[in-house]
Scaffold this motif. Structure first.
Motif, PDB file in Angstrom:
ATOM      1  N   LYS A  34      -1.152  -2.850   2.519  1.00  0.00           N
ATOM      2  CA  LYS A  34      -0.448  -4.209   3.481  1.00  0.00           C
ATOM      3  C   LYS A  34       0.347  -3.403   4.467  1.00  0.00           C
ATOM      4  N   TYR A  35       0.542  -1.956   4.638  1.00  0.00           N
ATOM      5  CA  TYR A  35       0.624  -1.276   5.580  1.00  0.00           C
ATOM      6  C   TYR A  35       0.074  -1.838   6.754  1.00  0.00           C
ATOM      7  N   ILE A  36      -1.101  -0.843   6.300  1.00  0.00           N
ATOM      8  CA  ILE A  36      -2.254  -0.693   7.290  1.00  0.00           C
ATOM      9  C   ILE A  36      -2.589  -2.260   8.045  1.00  0.00           C
ATOM     10  N   ALA A  37      -2.922  -3.480   7.823  1.00  0.00           N
ATOM     11  CA  ALA A  37      -2.698  -4.734   7.575  1.00  0.00           C
ATOM     12  C   ALA A  37      -2.119  -4.938   8.822  1.00  0.00           C
ATOM     13  N   LYS A  38      -0.912  -4.122   9.157  1.00  0.00           N
ATOM     14  CA  LYS A  38      -0.032  -4.421  10.366  1.00  0.00           C
ATOM     15  C   LYS A  38      -0.897  -3.965  11.214  1.00  0.00           C
ATOM     16  N   PHE A  39      -1.905  -3.189  11.586  1.00  0.00           N
ATOM     17  CA  PHE A  39      -2.523  -2.511  12.570  1.00  0.00           C
ATOM     18  C   PHE A  39      -3.883  -3.702  12.659  1.00  0.00           C
ATOM     19  N   GLY A  40      -4.277  -4.751  11.875  1.00  0.00           N
ATOM     20  CA  GLY A  40      -5.896  -5.473  12.052  1.00  0.00           C
ATOM     21  C   GLY A  40      -6.541  -4.681  10.586  1.00  0.00           C
ATOM     22  N   ILE A  41      -7.242  -6.180  10.648  1.00  0.00           N
ATOM     23  CA  ILE A  41      -8.154  -6.394   9.294  1.00  0.00           C
ATOM     24  C   ILE A  41      -8.974  -5.335   9.610  1.00  0.00           C
ATOM     25  N   ILE A  54      -8.585  -2.012   7.544  1.00  0.00           N
ATOM     26  CA  ILE A  54      -9.369  -2.536   5.626  1.00  0.00           C
ATOM     27  C   ILE A  54     -10.859  -2.381   5.799  1.00  0.00           C
ATOM     28  N   SER A  55     -11.398  -2.897   7.035  1.00  0.00           N
ATOM     29  CA  SER A  55     -12.952  -3.314   7.111  1.00  0.00           C
ATOM     30  C   SER A  55     -13.513  -1.447   6.431  1.00  0.00           C
ATOM     31  N   PHE A  56     -12.549  -1.225   7.419  1.00  0.00           N
ATOM     32  CA  PHE A  56     -13.407   0.530   7.763  1.00  0.00           C
ATOM     33  C   PHE A  56     -12.857   1.156   6.194  1.00  0.00           C
ATOM     34  N   ILE A  57     -11.961   1.194   5.578  1.00  0.00           N
ATOM     35  CA  ILE A  57     -11.477   1.801   4.627  1.00  0.00           C
ATOM     36  C   ILE A  57     -12.332   1.186   3.898  1.00  0.00           C
ATOM     37  N   TYR A  58     -12.721  -0.012   3.155  1.00  0.00           N
ATOM     38  CA  TYR A  58     -13.569  -1.120   2.026  1.00  0.00           C
ATOM     39  C   TYR A  58     -15.451  -0.945   2.041  1.00  0.00           C
ATOM     40  N   THR A  59     -15.342   0.047   3.709  1.00  0.00           N
ATOM     41  CA  THR A  59     -17.226   0.379   3.640  1.00  0.00           C
ATOM     42  C   THR A  59     -16.934   2.106   3.469  1.00  0.00           C
TER      43      THR A  59
END
Length: 150
Positions: free
Chosen positions: A56-63, A66-71
């Motif tokens: 939720k915090y990271i989403a402030k910087f853009g999806i 999150i895509s990078f972390i998931y990958t």
């Protein structure tokens, strides 16, 4: 690599044995499947709540973050699975360096993509700013000519 995996397996086995001991001391009679249901369920929920707050915090910087972390997370699982598979089937050497090199490959290509992405986004922003400035000049010029022609 083999030693690292054996160490991790030993930690998990010790944790498993300690949990069984605590459950028995508490007077519960759980099967191994019931124990897995509760422990993995609770562990998963703890991970979920921590992940939710962090994402939720990271989403402030853009999806993109999150895509990078998931990958990256999926790749870590995949490269470990590949190395374990190589050990089990004897079709290659199980080496930690293979994992590191594979992940470095992703990081290098991702940062190349990120560089192109940043340049592209910057160019789009500059073009939008230029268009909006031209639009304001054109509109204000037409208003002025309307007032002067009367």
């Amino acid at each position: 690599m083999k030693e690292t995996l054996l160490f991790i397996v030993e930690l998990i086995n010790d944790f498993h044995d300690n949990i069984i001991h605590l459950v028995e001391m508490a007077g519960f009679q759980l099967t191994d499947k019931q124990l897995h249901f509760w422990i993995i369920g609770i562990f998963g929920m703890v991970i979920f709540f921590i992940t939710h707050v962090v994402f939720k915090y990271i989403a402030k910087f853009g999806i993109l973050c999150i895509s990078f972390i998931y990958t990256m997370t999926v790749l870590v699982v995949i490269v470990f699975a590949i190395e374990i598979q190589q050990k089990i089937t004897n079709r290659g050497n199980m080496e930690f360096e293979d994992i590191v090199q594979g992940l470095w490959g992703f990081l290098a290509l991702f940062f190349a993509f990120l560089s192109i992405y940043i340049v592209y986004k910057g160019a789009v922003k500059i073009m939008e700013k230029t268009r909006s400035q031209k639009g304001r000049k054109g509109k204000s010029g037409s208003r002025m000519s309307r007032y002067h022609s009367s």
